[in-house]
Design a protein around this motif. Structure first.
Motif, PDB file in Angstrom:
ATOM      1  N   GLU A   1       0.839  -1.203   0.000  1.00  0.00           N
ATOM      2  CA  GLU A   1       0.000   0.000   0.000  1.00  0.00           C
ATOM      3  C   GLU A   1       0.871   1.249   0.000  1.00  0.00           C
ATOM      4  OE1 GLU A   1      -2.174  -0.467   3.726  1.00  0.00           O
ATOM      5  OE2 GLU A   1      -0.634   0.688   4.775  1.00  0.00           O
ATOM      6  N   CYS A   2       0.259   2.337  -0.436  1.00  0.00           N
ATOM      7  CA  CYS A   2       0.881   3.659  -0.331  1.00  0.00           C
ATOM      8  C   CYS A   2       0.438   4.235   1.008  1.00  0.00           C
ATOM      9  CB  CYS A   2       0.390   4.530  -1.485  1.00  0.00           C
ATOM     10  SG  CYS A   2       0.381   6.282  -1.091  1.00  0.00           S
ATOM     11  N   HIS A   3       1.387   4.651   1.855  1.00  0.00           N
ATOM     12  CA  HIS A   3       1.010   5.096   3.202  1.00  0.00           C
ATOM     13  C   HIS A   3       0.103   6.326   3.157  1.00  0.00           C
ATOM     14  CE1 HIS A   3       4.262   7.857   2.315  1.00  0.00           C
ATOM     15  NE2 HIS A   3       3.943   8.570   3.371  1.00  0.00           N
ATOM     16  N   VAL A   4       0.234   7.131   2.102  1.00  0.00           N
ATOM     17  CA  VAL A   4      -0.573   8.361   2.018  1.00  0.00           C
ATOM     18  C   VAL A   4      -2.029   8.014   1.671  1.00  0.00           C
ATOM     19  CG1 VAL A   4      -0.853  10.580   0.826  1.00  0.00           C
ATOM     20  CG2 VAL A   4       1.447   9.662   1.232  1.00  0.00           C
ATOM     21  N   HIS A   5      -2.208   7.213   0.630  1.00  0.00           N
ATOM     22  CA  HIS A   5      -3.569   6.863   0.206  1.00  0.00           C
ATOM     23  C   HIS A   5      -4.247   5.899   1.175  1.00  0.00           C
ATOM     24  CE1 HIS A   5      -2.173   8.597  -3.625  1.00  0.00           C
ATOM     25  NE2 HIS A   5      -3.446   8.912  -3.765  1.00  0.00           N
ATOM     26  N   ALA A   6      -3.457   4.968   1.721  1.00  0.00           N
ATOM     27  CA  ALA A   6      -4.049   4.016   2.678  1.00  0.00           C
ATOM     28  C   ALA A   6      -4.590   4.781   3.883  1.00  0.00           C
ATOM     29  CB  ALA A   6      -3.005   2.990   3.116  1.00  0.00           C
ATOM     30  N   GLY A   7      -3.977   5.952   4.175  1.00  0.00           N
ATOM     31  CA  GLY A   7      -4.387   6.764   5.331  1.00  0.00           C
ATOM     32  C   GLY A   7      -5.694   7.512   5.099  1.00  0.00           C
ATOM     33  N   ILE A   8      -6.214   7.505   3.884  1.00  0.00           N
ATOM     34  CA  ILE A   8      -7.533   8.122   3.642  1.00  0.00           C
ATOM     35  C   ILE A   8      -8.560   7.017   3.901  1.00  0.00           C
ATOM     36  CG2 ILE A   8      -9.000   9.372   2.002  1.00  0.00           C
ATOM     37  CD1 ILE A   8      -6.421  10.251   0.554  1.00  0.00           C
TER      38      ILE A   8
END
Ligand code: 13P
Ligand code: SF4
Length: 343
Positions: A198-205
């Motif tokens: 996962e991408c930490h930025v997008h997964a955080g949404i």
């Protein structure tokens, strides 16, 4: 007035902290950048998540697919890549005769880091004969082990192409992004083997962000990047009839821009679930539309490592060069060119 300071994740490049940039210095720096680019015969390519002042000085701003296409097509001798390392590698793979520069070699990507070539070889060994489909957010070494690359704008089309060419029961290893994988599975209506990166930025949404903005802005359109941690739940809301399917758009960053250009007259706010750098090109494309971030903290620190002073230094000093070794580049080019041919 000064812009925020960004902490870099490592001090390898010798610049652990980015000094604040005074807004009044931006025009002079941009002039310097343009003059140096002309002197060096360089084209400046920038991703949609770059800082606004970088986007504004670039020759081309776009999504991962558009940037690959520009890197392959340009006549310029030098490409300065304002984006993250795997993007500069992709440019080197597609244009091996050109000089590819990245203003900060430490601008990495958590998604690309979520699978190594060795891990992929191990996965392939467990599924002999399977077709390997990898997001472009991977290293050149991983691409060298891949059959087809995809971006968020063409993942469904590429997988559909594979199923047409190789048969509907073809075993597919899809990676490294699990949310994009789940989205593709939903769209094609069958299971894939999906890597759990996962991408930490997008997964955080998260789904909770979507519930909160839905409550605050009922009826607003949603633009959602398929890498987002909320994308699966929004698809579920749509399936359950809680959210109107007509207002939900699963889009790459380039697709979001097309939406903005086509909806300049849109009434009411539009919620954007992706890295917040995207708000700049969206607002430029449709100044009258109220674009709202689904999560204002969704900022990619790697993308923000590319600053105007670093871009200026990169053009002035010819650094840092990204060159993929020939043996890897020859193999990595195959899945990228297959993807570009399908797109
Ligand atoms: P796209 O620009 O292809 O939508 O990719 C988004 C991304 O996360 C790039 O790092
Ligand atoms: Fe990688 Fe995510 Fe940053 Fe894009 S936003 S460069 S996928 S870490």
């Amino acid at each position: 007035m000064s812009l925020p300071m960004v902490q870099t994740p490592s001090a390898k490049s010798g610049s652990a902290t980015i000094a604040p940039l005074m807004l009044e210095n931006i025009p002079a720096l941009q002039d310097e950048v343009r003059a140096l680019a002309a002197e060096r015969g360089a084209v400046i390519l920038a991703h949609n998540y770059q800082l606004p002042e970088i986007q504004d000085v670039a020759d081309y701003v776009g999504d991962s697919l558009g940037l690959s296409q520009q890197a392959a097509a340009t006549d310029a001798e030098t490409i300065v890549f304002c984006g993250v390392h795997f993007m500069a590698e992709t440019a080197s793979v597609l244009s091996p005769e050109k000089t590819i520069l990245i203003p900060d070699a430490d601008a990495g990507c958590s998604l690309a880091d979520s699978i190594t070539a060795e891990q992929l070889r191990g996965w392939k060994a467990k599924h002999p004969g399977a077709i390997v489909v990898m997001y472009v957010n991977t290293t050149a070494e991983v691409k060298a082990e891949t059959d087809y690359c995809v971006t968020s704008s063409n993942a469904v089309a590429v997988v559909e192409h594979i199923l047409r060419e190789h048969g509907p029961d073809t075993e597919i290893l899809f990676g490294p992004d699990m949310f994009l994988g789940a989205y593709v599975e939903k769209r094609i209506g069958r299971a894939l083997h999906v890597w759990d990166g996962e991408c930490h930025v997008h997964a955080g949404i998260r789904p909770g962000d979507i519930s909160a903005v839905r409550d605050a802005h009922p009826g607003a359109d949603f633009l959602i990047h398929p890498e987002c941690g909320c994308s699966t739940s929004v698809m579920e809301y749509v399936a359950a009839g809680d959210v109107d399917a007509g207002g939900v758009h699963m889009l790459s960053t380039g697709g979001m821009l097309t939406y903005a250009r086509e909806h300049g007259e849109q009434d009411g706010p539009v919620i954007v679930a992706t890295e917040t750098g995207m708000l700049h090109p969206l607002r430029e494309a449709a100044p009258d539309v109220d674009f709202i971030a689904a999560n204002e903290r969704a900022s990619c620190r790697y993308m923000k490592m590319i600053t105007l002073p670093r871009l200026r230094d990169s053009l002035r000093d010819g650094r840092t060069e990204v060159r993929v070794p020939v043996a890897i580049a020859e193999r990595a080019r195959v899945p990228i060119e297959r993807m570009v041919a399908i797109s």
